[in-house]
Motif scaffolding. Sequence first.
Motif, PDB file in Angstrom:
ATOM      1  N   TYR A  52      -7.520   8.308   9.077  1.00  0.00           N
ATOM      2  CA  TYR A  52      -7.478   6.897   9.483  1.00  0.00           C
ATOM      3  C   TYR A  52      -7.436   5.977   8.262  1.00  0.00           C
ATOM      4  O   TYR A  52      -8.080   6.232   7.242  1.00  0.00           O
ATOM      5  CB  TYR A  52      -8.695   6.554  10.343  1.00  0.00           C
ATOM      6  N   ILE A  53      -6.671   4.880   8.392  1.00  0.00           N
ATOM      7  CA  ILE A  53      -6.586   3.874   7.328  1.00  0.00           C
ATOM      8  C   ILE A  53      -7.435   2.670   7.699  1.00  0.00           C
ATOM      9  O   ILE A  53      -7.452   2.232   8.855  1.00  0.00           O
ATOM     10  CB  ILE A  53      -5.138   3.405   7.110  1.00  0.00           C
ATOM     11  N   ASN A  92       5.981  -4.343  12.880  1.00  0.00           N
ATOM     12  CA  ASN A  92       5.204  -4.383  11.648  1.00  0.00           C
ATOM     13  C   ASN A  92       3.833  -3.788  11.927  1.00  0.00           C
ATOM     14  O   ASN A  92       3.356  -3.803  13.069  1.00  0.00           O
ATOM     15  CB  ASN A  92       5.084  -5.807  11.110  1.00  0.00           C
ATOM     16  N   ALA A  93       3.186  -3.308  10.890  1.00  0.00           N
ATOM     17  CA  ALA A  93       1.959  -2.530  11.065  1.00  0.00           C
ATOM     18  C   ALA A  93       0.715  -3.402  11.148  1.00  0.00           C
ATOM     19  O   ALA A  93       0.680  -4.534  10.653  1.00  0.00           O
ATOM     20  CB  ALA A  93       1.820  -1.528   9.925  1.00  0.00           C
ATOM     21  N   ILE A  94      -0.323  -2.844  11.779  1.00  0.00           N
ATOM     22  CA  ILE A  94      -1.656  -3.428  11.798  1.00  0.00           C
ATOM     23  C   ILE A  94      -2.644  -2.333  11.423  1.00  0.00           C
ATOM     24  O   ILE A  94      -2.465  -1.173  11.778  1.00  0.00           O
ATOM     25  CB  ILE A  94      -2.013  -4.013  13.181  1.00  0.00           C
ATOM     26  N   VAL A  95      -3.693  -2.715  10.696  1.00  0.00           N
ATOM     27  CA  VAL A  95      -4.684  -1.753  10.204  1.00  0.00           C
ATOM     28  C   VAL A  95      -6.074  -2.343  10.442  1.00  0.00           C
ATOM     29  O   VAL A  95      -6.293  -3.531  10.193  1.00  0.00           O
ATOM     30  CB  VAL A  95      -4.474  -1.465   8.697  1.00  0.00           C
ATOM     31  N   PRO A  96      -7.044  -1.554  10.930  1.00  0.00           N
ATOM     32  CA  PRO A  96      -8.377  -2.090  11.200  1.00  0.00           C
ATOM     33  C   PRO A  96      -9.103  -2.529   9.926  1.00  0.00           C
ATOM     34  O   PRO A  96      -8.879  -1.978   8.844  1.00  0.00           O
ATOM     35  CB  PRO A  96      -9.101  -0.915  11.867  1.00  0.00           C
ATOM     36  N   LEU A  97      -9.978  -3.526  10.083  1.00  0.00           N
ATOM     37  CA  LEU A  97     -10.800  -4.019   8.983  1.00  0.00           C
ATOM     38  C   LEU A  97     -12.183  -3.365   9.046  1.00  0.00           C
ATOM     39  O   LEU A  97     -12.745  -3.178  10.131  1.00  0.00           O
ATOM     40  CB  LEU A  97     -10.964  -5.536   9.068  1.00  0.00           C
ATOM     41  N   VAL A  98     -12.736  -3.041   7.888  1.00  0.00           N
ATOM     42  CA  VAL A  98     -14.095  -2.513   7.816  1.00  0.00           C
ATOM     43  C   VAL A  98     -14.878  -3.351   6.808  1.00  0.00           C
ATOM     44  O   VAL A  98     -14.330  -3.785   5.793  1.00  0.00           O
ATOM     45  CB  VAL A  98     -14.090  -1.019   7.413  1.00  0.00           C
ATOM     46  N   TYR A  99     -16.136  -3.602   7.116  1.00  0.00           N
ATOM     47  CA  TYR A  99     -16.965  -4.412   6.220  1.00  0.00           C
ATOM     48  C   TYR A  99     -18.419  -3.976   6.325  1.00  0.00           C
ATOM     49  O   TYR A  99     -18.776  -3.131   7.164  1.00  0.00           O
ATOM     50  CB  TYR A  99     -16.815  -5.899   6.535  1.00  0.00           C
ATOM     51  N   ILE A 100     -19.254  -4.547   5.464  1.00  0.00           N
ATOM     52  CA  ILE A 100     -20.680  -4.221   5.453  1.00  0.00           C
ATOM     53  C   ILE A 100     -21.416  -5.258   6.286  1.00  0.00           C
ATOM     54  O   ILE A 100     -21.324  -6.466   6.023  1.00  0.00           O
ATOM     55  CB  ILE A 100     -21.231  -4.201   4.025  1.00  0.00           C
ATOM     56  N   ASP A 139      -3.737   5.594  12.078  1.00  0.00           N
ATOM     57  CA  ASP A 139      -3.798   6.670  11.094  1.00  0.00           C
ATOM     58  C   ASP A 139      -2.539   6.630  10.221  1.00  0.00           C
ATOM     59  O   ASP A 139      -1.661   5.782  10.419  1.00  0.00           O
ATOM     60  CB  ASP A 139      -3.978   8.044  11.756  1.00  0.00           C
ATOM     61  N   ILE A 140      -2.487   7.512   9.260  1.00  0.00           N
ATOM     62  CA  ILE A 140      -1.358   7.533   8.324  1.00  0.00           C
ATOM     63  C   ILE A 140      -0.027   7.665   9.063  1.00  0.00           C
ATOM     64  O   ILE A 140       0.957   6.983   8.753  1.00  0.00           O
ATOM     65  CB  ILE A 140      -1.520   8.695   7.326  1.00  0.00           C
ATOM     66  N   TRP A 141      -0.008   8.527  10.059  1.00  0.00           N
ATOM     67  CA  TRP A 141       1.226   8.754  10.815  1.00  0.00           C
ATOM     68  C   TRP A 141       1.677   7.465  11.509  1.00  0.00           C
ATOM     69  O   TRP A 141       2.864   7.131  11.488  1.00  0.00           O
ATOM     70  CB  TRP A 141       0.997   9.862  11.837  1.00  0.00           C
ATOM     71  N   ASP A 142       0.741   6.745  12.139  1.00  0.00           N
ATOM     72  CA  ASP A 142       1.075   5.484  12.812  1.00  0.00           C
ATOM     73  C   ASP A 142       1.655   4.473  11.825  1.00  0.00           C
ATOM     74  O   ASP A 142       2.623   3.773  12.125  1.00  0.00           O
ATOM     75  CB  ASP A 142      -0.168   4.881  13.476  1.00  0.00           C
ATOM     76  N   PHE A 143       1.029   4.376  10.651  1.00  0.00           N
ATOM     77  CA  PHE A 143       1.470   3.388   9.668  1.00  0.00           C
ATOM     78  C   PHE A 143       2.885   3.683   9.196  1.00  0.00           C
ATOM     79  O   PHE A 143       3.741   2.791   9.152  1.00  0.00           O
ATOM     80  CB  PHE A 143       0.505   3.354   8.482  1.00  0.00           C
ATOM     81  N   ILE A 177       0.807  -1.226   0.000  1.00  0.00           N
ATOM     82  CA  ILE A 177       0.000   0.000   0.000  1.00  0.00           C
ATOM     83  C   ILE A 177       0.841   1.278   0.000  1.00  0.00           C
ATOM     84  O   ILE A 177       0.288   2.370  -0.157  1.00  0.00           O
ATOM     85  CB  ILE A 177      -0.993   0.030   1.191  1.00  0.00           C
ATOM     86  N   LEU A 178       2.154   1.139   0.169  1.00  0.00           N
ATOM     87  CA  LEU A 178       2.976   2.347   0.222  1.00  0.00           C
ATOM     88  C   LEU A 178       2.881   3.150  -1.071  1.00  0.00           C
ATOM     89  O   LEU A 178       2.848   4.385  -1.058  1.00  0.00           O
ATOM     90  CB  LEU A 178       4.429   1.982   0.517  1.00  0.00           C
ATOM     91  N   LYS A 179       2.795   2.452  -2.198  1.00  0.00           N
ATOM     92  CA  LYS A 179       2.773   3.160  -3.485  1.00  0.00           C
ATOM     93  C   LYS A 179       1.472   3.913  -3.731  1.00  0.00           C
ATOM     94  O   LYS A 179       1.431   4.801  -4.593  1.00  0.00           O
ATOM     95  CB  LYS A 179       3.024   2.171  -4.630  1.00  0.00           C
ATOM     96  N   VAL A 180       0.415   3.587  -2.965  1.00  0.00           N
ATOM     97  CA  VAL A 180      -0.844   4.310  -3.162  1.00  0.00           C
ATOM     98  C   VAL A 180      -1.117   5.329  -2.058  1.00  0.00           C
ATOM     99  O   VAL A 180      -2.086   6.080  -2.145  1.00  0.00           O
ATOM    100  CB  VAL A 180      -2.044   3.337  -3.273  1.00  0.00           C
TER     101      VAL A 180
END
Length: 371
Positions: free
Chosen positions: A118-119, A176-184, A162-166, A100-103
């Motif tokens: 937030y990511i 290594n990083a962790i990012v929350p999951l979101v779903y419907i 958030d972006i800064w944390d990542f 995801i760094l490139k995006v």
Amino acid sequence: LLLCLSGCWNYTEVEEMSIVAGVAIDRDKSTGKILLTAETIDTTGGGGGEDNQASSTIHTLAGDTMFDIVRSMITMTGKKLFWSHAKAIIISEEVAREGILKVIDWYSRDTETRADVYIFISKEKNARDILTLNKTKSTILSFELGDMIKKETYVSTAPVTDIWDFFDNLESTGENAIVPLVYINERENRKTERISGCALFLKDKMVGTLTGEETKYMLFITNKIKGGVLAIEDEKGQPGYSLEITSNKTKIKPVWINGKLQIQVSTVTKTVLDEVMPLNGFPDFEKKKEIEKLAEQQLQKKMINLIHDVQKKHKTDILEFGAAVHMNMPETWKKLEKDWGKIFVDLQVVVKSDVIIETSAKTTRSIKMGD
């Protein structure tokens, strides 16, 4: 002094801007290009009242680079995108596994963006599906996600990233990083967004996921849990007690045992007894000690299970063991850093948990039924 009264040098009327609330990033299946979906705030209407709520508009465009898409969206909105109020970046699993760094690199460089956005990683096939939920209601979904993740400390089933944390995790040693999951979440024909669980990263590439329950014990280990509930089974293995977490302190200590590196994890968790389900209740001091003992055993077991799962299945040090070695044994870390990925998989870990029930909420006795 006149210079202090000169006003904003780059002031722009709100009618001339397209204010971005959040974005979703996918991979265009037909062209393989980046597909950006932006949620922008509708500034044409007023505000206030049930009949005149804030709303948003969705714009989608594909391109080779993020900045190229962002600028090209002017041809769709007729205005330049304004990023200072953005609250959410939702990335599809496909893009996250590629890296995801490139995006998101553009986001760290642009002068109008802020680091507190937030990511999220989408559990849906397309991240765009999350943003388009706002078509069924007059709300700004990205702002809702921002508010939801800030209240996550009351549940502790997802990390707040958030972006800064990542970026900080990418640059830190032994993490290594962790990012929350979101779903419907769909129930009774009603669809709503929900945040639970997390995506695990090795460098900037997603390598696996944890459920909401597993994430809670990961937050225990990394000393990031702020609240939530511990559901404790009774002696028969049935739902028995609910303990509200008021505070937690975790220490990660690397030591040498018989020539082998060992990680010792110790937690001290203070709680409030908020629910008693067994009929024998909570009558005395000895029963309180029994509940604390059950809570310690179950918390310790679940943390050990999570550690083994992360080591053997995901093989990424999201538990910050490497960071602990780097901090406490800098000379040792210099020797192990290069091969830490392999060492982490077979690392011996010992866990010890202490649970303290400080109060039993509003009552010190259990409800007793009459004859």
